[in-house]
Design a protein around this motif. Structure first.
Motif, short mmCIF file in Angstrom:
data_model
loop_
_atom_site.label_atom_id
_atom_site.label_comp_id
_atom_site.label_asym_id
_atom_site.label_seq_id
_atom_site.Cartn_x
_atom_site.Cartn_y
_atom_site.Cartn_z
N ASP A 32 1.04 -1.32 -0.08
CA ASP A 32 -0.22 0.00 0.03
C ASP A 32 0.92 1.29 0.05
OD1 ASP A 32 0.93 0.55 2.59
OD2 ASP A 32 -0.93 -0.44 3.30
N LYS A 33 0.40 2.34 -0.01
CA LYS A 33 0.94 3.45 -0.17
C LYS A 33 1.88 3.81 1.05
CE LYS A 33 0.58 7.97 -2.52
NZ LYS A 33 -0.51 8.84 -3.07
N ARG A 37 5.79 4.32 1.01
CA ARG A 37 6.55 5.37 1.67
C ARG A 37 7.89 5.08 2.56
NH1 ARG A 37 2.01 7.48 3.65
NH2 ARG A 37 0.97 8.68 1.85
N ARG A 38 7.50 3.76 3.34
CA ARG A 38 8.63 3.41 4.17
C ARG A 38 9.64 2.92 3.53
NH1 ARG A 38 4.08 2.26 7.03
NH2 ARG A 38 3.89 0.22 6.55
N TYR A 39 9.39 2.23 2.43
CA TYR A 39 10.45 1.56 1.64
C TYR A 39 11.15 2.54 0.89
CZ TYR A 39 8.75 -3.45 2.39
OH TYR A 39 8.30 -4.49 2.94
N VAL A 40 10.58 3.62 0.27
CA VAL A 40 11.42 4.79 -0.48
C VAL A 40 12.26 5.31 0.52
CG1 VAL A 40 11.19 6.97 -1.53
CG2 VAL A 40 9.58 4.99 -2.13
N PHE A 65 3.96 12.37 -5.48
CA PHE A 65 2.96 11.23 -5.52
C PHE A 65 2.96 10.59 -4.00
CE2 PHE A 65 2.44 6.67 -5.33
CZ PHE A 65 1.29 6.46 -5.99
N LEU A 66 3.96 10.33 -3.21
CA LEU A 66 4.05 9.67 -2.20
C LEU A 66 3.49 10.59 -0.96
CD1 LEU A 66 7.66 8.26 -2.14
CD2 LEU A 66 5.42 7.01 -2.14
#
Length: 100
Positions: A32-33, A37-40, A65-66
């Motif tokens: 999910d978004k 976000r956490r992975y980015v 986007f994030l």
């Protein structure tokens, strides 16, 4: 108006990402978004092909986007090759001789 339709010059640009290939990288499937976000932020996921050709997806505006929960306008940037969604009636037929 950011609508997309046969009489509109607008297209939907898809923000594209890829997993960084490191020995310690976790297996990442669909997320999910919030997880994206956490992975980015951790560096496990980056903008698609950003290491090879950053201009190609720079107009994806992945930071925007994030952090956004609504649609937003992006302008074309020279060299950008985004993934898009376009009404079928708005585009020409696929050229079968195209390679590359």
């Amino acid at each position: 108006e950011l609508g997309v339709g046969p009489s509109s010059p607008n297209v939907i640009v898809i923000a594209a990402f890829e997993q960084v290939d490191r020995a310690d990288s976790p297996h990442i499937g669909s997320v999910d978004k919030a997880s994206l976000r956490r992975y980015v932020q951790s560096g496990d996921i980056v903008g698609f092909a950003s290491a090879q050709y950053n201009a190609g997806h720079r107009c994806d505006h992945i930071d925007q986007f994030l952090t956004s929960d609504s649609i937003y306008r992006v302008e074309y940037e020279f060299g950008c090759e985004p993934y898009t969604i376009v009404p079928r009636a708005s585009v020409h037929k696929y050229e079968e001789r195209f390679v590359g």
